[in-house]
Design a protein around this motif. Structure first.
Motif, PDB file in Angstrom:
ATOM      1  N   TYR A   1     -11.579 -14.817  -4.810  1.00 45.29           N
ATOM      2  CA  TYR A   1     -11.227 -13.575  -4.112  1.00 45.29           C
ATOM      3  C   TYR A   1     -11.278 -13.745  -2.606  1.00 45.29           C
ATOM      4  O   TYR A   1     -11.882 -14.676  -2.071  1.00 45.29           O
ATOM      5  CB  TYR A   1     -12.114 -12.420  -4.569  1.00 45.29           C
ATOM      6  CG  TYR A   1     -13.589 -12.532  -4.226  1.00 45.29           C
ATOM      7  CD1 TYR A   1     -14.100 -11.950  -3.071  1.00 45.29           C
ATOM      8  CD2 TYR A   1     -14.475 -13.196  -5.074  1.00 45.29           C
ATOM      9  CE1 TYR A   1     -15.454 -12.021  -2.771  1.00 45.29           C
ATOM     10  CE2 TYR A   1     -15.830 -13.269  -4.781  1.00 45.29           C
ATOM     11  CZ  TYR A   1     -16.317 -12.685  -3.626  1.00 45.29           C
ATOM     12  OH  TYR A   1     -17.650 -12.767  -3.324  1.00 45.29           O
TER      13      TYR A   1
ATOM     14  N   ASP B   1      -0.455  -5.341   3.481  1.00 49.44           N
ATOM     15  CA  ASP B   1       0.904  -5.618   3.020  1.00 49.44           C
ATOM     16  C   ASP B   1       1.862  -4.834   3.911  1.00 49.44           C
ATOM     17  O   ASP B   1       1.523  -4.497   5.047  1.00 49.44           O
ATOM     18  CB  ASP B   1       1.059  -5.269   1.528  1.00 49.44           C
ATOM     19  CG  ASP B   1       0.745  -3.806   1.223  1.00 49.44           C
ATOM     20  OD1 ASP B   1       0.513  -3.014   2.182  1.00 49.44           O
ATOM     21  OD2 ASP B   1       0.735  -3.430   0.034  1.00 49.44           O
TER      22      ASP B   1
ATOM     23  N   ALA C   1      -3.686  -3.399   0.096  1.00 53.05           N
ATOM     24  CA  ALA C   1      -3.371  -3.455  -1.327  1.00 53.05           C
ATOM     25  C   ALA C   1      -4.485  -4.175  -2.078  1.00 53.05           C
ATOM     26  O   ALA C   1      -5.044  -5.163  -1.588  1.00 53.05           O
ATOM     27  CB  ALA C   1      -2.048  -4.184  -1.538  1.00 53.05           C
TER      28      ALA C   1
ATOM     29  N   THR D   1      -5.025  -6.181  -5.460  1.00 49.92           N
ATOM     30  CA  THR D   1      -4.272  -6.810  -6.533  1.00 49.92           C
ATOM     31  C   THR D   1      -5.156  -7.783  -7.299  1.00 49.92           C
ATOM     32  O   THR D   1      -6.063  -8.402  -6.739  1.00 49.92           O
ATOM     33  CB  THR D   1      -3.042  -7.554  -5.999  1.00 49.92           C
ATOM     34  OG1 THR D   1      -3.469  -8.552  -5.056  1.00 49.92           O
ATOM     35  CG2 THR D   1      -2.087  -6.590  -5.288  1.00 49.92           C
ATOM     36  N   LEU D   2      -4.858  -7.913  -8.587  1.00 55.85           N
ATOM     37  CA  LEU D   2      -5.616  -8.800  -9.458  1.00 55.85           C
ATOM     38  C   LEU D   2      -4.636  -9.537 -10.356  1.00 55.85           C
ATOM     39  O   LEU D   2      -3.768  -8.927 -10.976  1.00 55.85           O
ATOM     40  CB  LEU D   2      -6.599  -7.985 -10.306  1.00 55.85           C
ATOM     41  CG  LEU D   2      -7.446  -8.756 -11.325  1.00 55.85           C
ATOM     42  CD1 LEU D   2      -8.407  -9.701 -10.622  1.00 55.85           C
ATOM     43  CD2 LEU D   2      -8.229  -7.767 -12.197  1.00 55.85           C
ATOM     44  N   ARG D   3      -4.764 -10.859 -10.398  1.00 55.93           N
ATOM     45  CA  ARG D   3      -3.952 -11.687 -11.305  1.00 55.93           C
ATOM     46  C   ARG D   3      -4.924 -12.405 -12.225  1.00 55.93           C
ATOM     47  O   ARG D   3      -5.879 -13.038 -11.762  1.00 55.93           O
ATOM     48  CB  ARG D   3      -3.091 -12.675 -10.527  1.00 55.93           C
ATOM     49  CG  ARG D   3      -2.040 -13.411 -11.365  1.00 55.93           C
ATOM     50  CD  ARG D   3      -1.012 -14.050 -10.439  1.00 55.93           C
ATOM     51  NE  ARG D   3      -0.054 -14.909 -11.107  1.00 55.93           N
ATOM     52  CZ  ARG D   3       1.052 -14.494 -11.727  1.00 55.93           C
ATOM     53  NH1 ARG D   3       1.332 -13.193 -11.768  1.00 55.93           N
ATOM     54  NH2 ARG D   3       1.883 -15.350 -12.284  1.00 55.93           N
TER      55      ARG D   3
ATOM     56  N   ASP E   1      -0.652  -9.369 -14.198  1.00 58.86           N
ATOM     57  CA  ASP E   1      -0.782  -8.803 -12.864  1.00 58.86           C
ATOM     58  C   ASP E   1      -1.241  -7.357 -12.987  1.00 58.86           C
ATOM     59  O   ASP E   1      -0.602  -6.547 -13.681  1.00 58.86           O
ATOM     60  CB  ASP E   1       0.547  -8.871 -12.109  1.00 58.86           C
ATOM     61  CG  ASP E   1       0.887 -10.279 -11.677  1.00 58.86           C
ATOM     62  OD1 ASP E   1       0.021 -10.930 -11.065  1.00 58.86           O
ATOM     63  OD2 ASP E   1       2.001 -10.742 -11.960  1.00 58.86           O
TER      64      ASP E   1
ATOM     65  N   ALA F   1      -2.355  -4.028 -10.799  1.00 59.10           N
ATOM     66  CA  ALA F   1      -2.474  -3.320  -9.526  1.00 59.10           C
ATOM     67  C   ALA F   1      -3.696  -2.420  -9.594  1.00 59.10           C
ATOM     68  O   ALA F   1      -3.801  -1.553 -10.460  1.00 59.10           O
ATOM     69  CB  ALA F   1      -1.212  -2.503  -9.267  1.00 59.10           C
TER      70      ALA F   1
ATOM     71  N   ARG G   1      -5.409   0.942  -3.714  1.00 53.68           N
ATOM     72  CA  ARG G   1      -5.449   0.652  -2.286  1.00 53.68           C
ATOM     73  C   ARG G   1      -6.813   1.032  -1.738  1.00 53.68           C
ATOM     74  O   ARG G   1      -7.549   1.830  -2.353  1.00 53.68           O
ATOM     75  CB  ARG G   1      -4.342   1.404  -1.523  1.00 53.68           C
ATOM     76  CG  ARG G   1      -2.941   1.116  -2.033  1.00 53.68           C
ATOM     77  CD  ARG G   1      -1.875   1.634  -1.077  1.00 53.68           C
ATOM     78  NE  ARG G   1      -1.827   0.869   0.153  1.00 53.68           N
ATOM     79  CZ  ARG G   1      -1.208  -0.312   0.297  1.00 53.68           C
ATOM     80  NH1 ARG G   1      -0.585  -0.873  -0.729  1.00 53.68           N
ATOM     81  NH2 ARG G   1      -1.204  -0.933   1.452  1.00 53.68           N
TER      82      ARG G   1
END
Length: 351
Positions: A268, A309, A316, A318-320, A329, A331, A334
């Motif tokens: 992270y 972004d 943003a 985000t997590l993958r 993916d 979301a 925010r």
């Protein structure tokens, strides 16, 4: 170039105002108009050859950090008096005082100009706590943490902080409690277990040796942030992981090469990725994709980012996630850059 520098200072001042620091906004606005060639620090600033974009060299914040460092160290008592009671000082007097400080302390201010700011904003850990709860609820595995751009390492200790958003997450006796304005569903109630943690930074800050620098990047009129950061640095000095000095992507390659069976490896970064060169970011993403392709249900990999972004409304989230098979993916929503508010939009833990 000086016109572009002055415009960047004014734009940064607007950003400081929106993030709740009218003093820093005023200082940068005054400097944008008042800096004059013919003096060491001002010549360097006005002739800055680097990136003046939003995600660039953060020149204005470098100089603001240096000025605050002078205040915190006691080296500029008149500036400190202005910072304590800015409403008592009219703009002409403030202008004279700021220019005098730039010209009286060039050696120290050049040291701050040499490096980008390292904010060490603990409130960003609210995002990490919520994401840790979500990942634990989904996968039920202990976590191995790898933070890129970790600076002093304050956000490597997120599992030791409490998140109080109506419900409480984290240790009941946590010394640091985070209470952002929370919008959206609460994260699942699943306590993360951190099995190992490590961080990297090109210029890591030692919580004792570099305490002044770490505090200098917290804006002077945000006393609650300063108190929280002091408390976090004390915790790091007493315990805390040592952040390794290395190129972030070289370090990431070594971390991703290690197997972590029975663990979720969580990579992270929070408002750090934007400062990496484009080639480094491309290489880092490729390394994550390659490692993700090797991930399994017993040794999954996750990449969590809190970064700016194209939108003006915060950062943003985000997590993958790789658990064997195709990447997922997710979301998460925010967040304010300093963690003052979070708009949580993560799907349920069962999704």
């Amino acid at each position: 170039m000086s016109a572009a520098v002055r415009a960047m200072f004014r734009n940064q001042a607007a950003g400081c105002e929106s993030l709740g620091s009218p003093l820093t906004a005023r200082v940068l606005t005054i400097l944008a108009a008042a800096m004059t060639p013919g003096h060491s620090v001002e010549d360097r600033v006005l002739g800055w050859p680097g990136d003046l974009s939003r995600a660039g060299d953060a020149l204005a914040l470098r100089l603001a950090g240096g000025l605050h460092g002078l205040v915190l160290s006691g080296a500029a008592p008149e500036l400190a008096a202005f910072y304590r009671a800015p409403e008592a000082v009219a703009d002409p007097q403030a202008t004279s005082l700021l220019l005098h400080t730039l010209r009286a302390h060039p050696a120290i201010l050049h040291q701050w100009l040499d490096h980008p700011p390292q904010t060490n904003e603990i409130r960003r850990s609210a995002v990490l706590i919520a994401a840790g709860q979500l990942l634990t609820a989904r996968l039920g595995l202990p976590l191995v943490l790898s933070e890129l751009g970790a600076s002093a390492g304050l956000n490597l200790l997120w599992d030791r902080y409490a998140l109080d958003i109506g419900a409480q997450f984290g240790p009941k006796d946590a010394a640091i409690r985070l209470n952002p304005v929370w919008r959206g569903a609460l994260p699942p109630d699943a306590v993360p277990q951190v099995a190992a943690r490590a961080g990297v930074d090109l210029h890591p800050l030692d919580p004792v040796r570099d305490r002044l620098r770490a505090l200098s990047y917290i804006w002077a009129d945000q006393t609650e942030r300063l108190a929280r950061t002091r408390k976090g640095l004390e915790a790091l000095a007493a315990y805390g992981p040592v952040v390794q000095q290395d190129d972030a992507i070289d370090w990431l390659e070594k971390r991703l090469a290690q197997p972590y069976p029975g663990r979720l490896h969580l990579v992270y970064h929070t408002i750090a990725w934007q400062y990496f060169p484009a080639a480094a970011k491309a290489r880092g993403l490729a390394l994550l994709e390659a490692a993700g392709a090797r991930a399994t249900a017993d040794a999954p990999l996750a990449h969590l980012a809190m970064e700016a972004d194209a939108q003006d409304h915060g950062a943003a989230l985000t997590l993958r996630l790789w658990c064997g098979g195709a990447a997922q993916d997710i979301a998460l929503g925010r967040a304010d850059f300093h963690g003052r508010w979070i708009e949580w939009a993560a799907p349920s833990a069962q999704a």
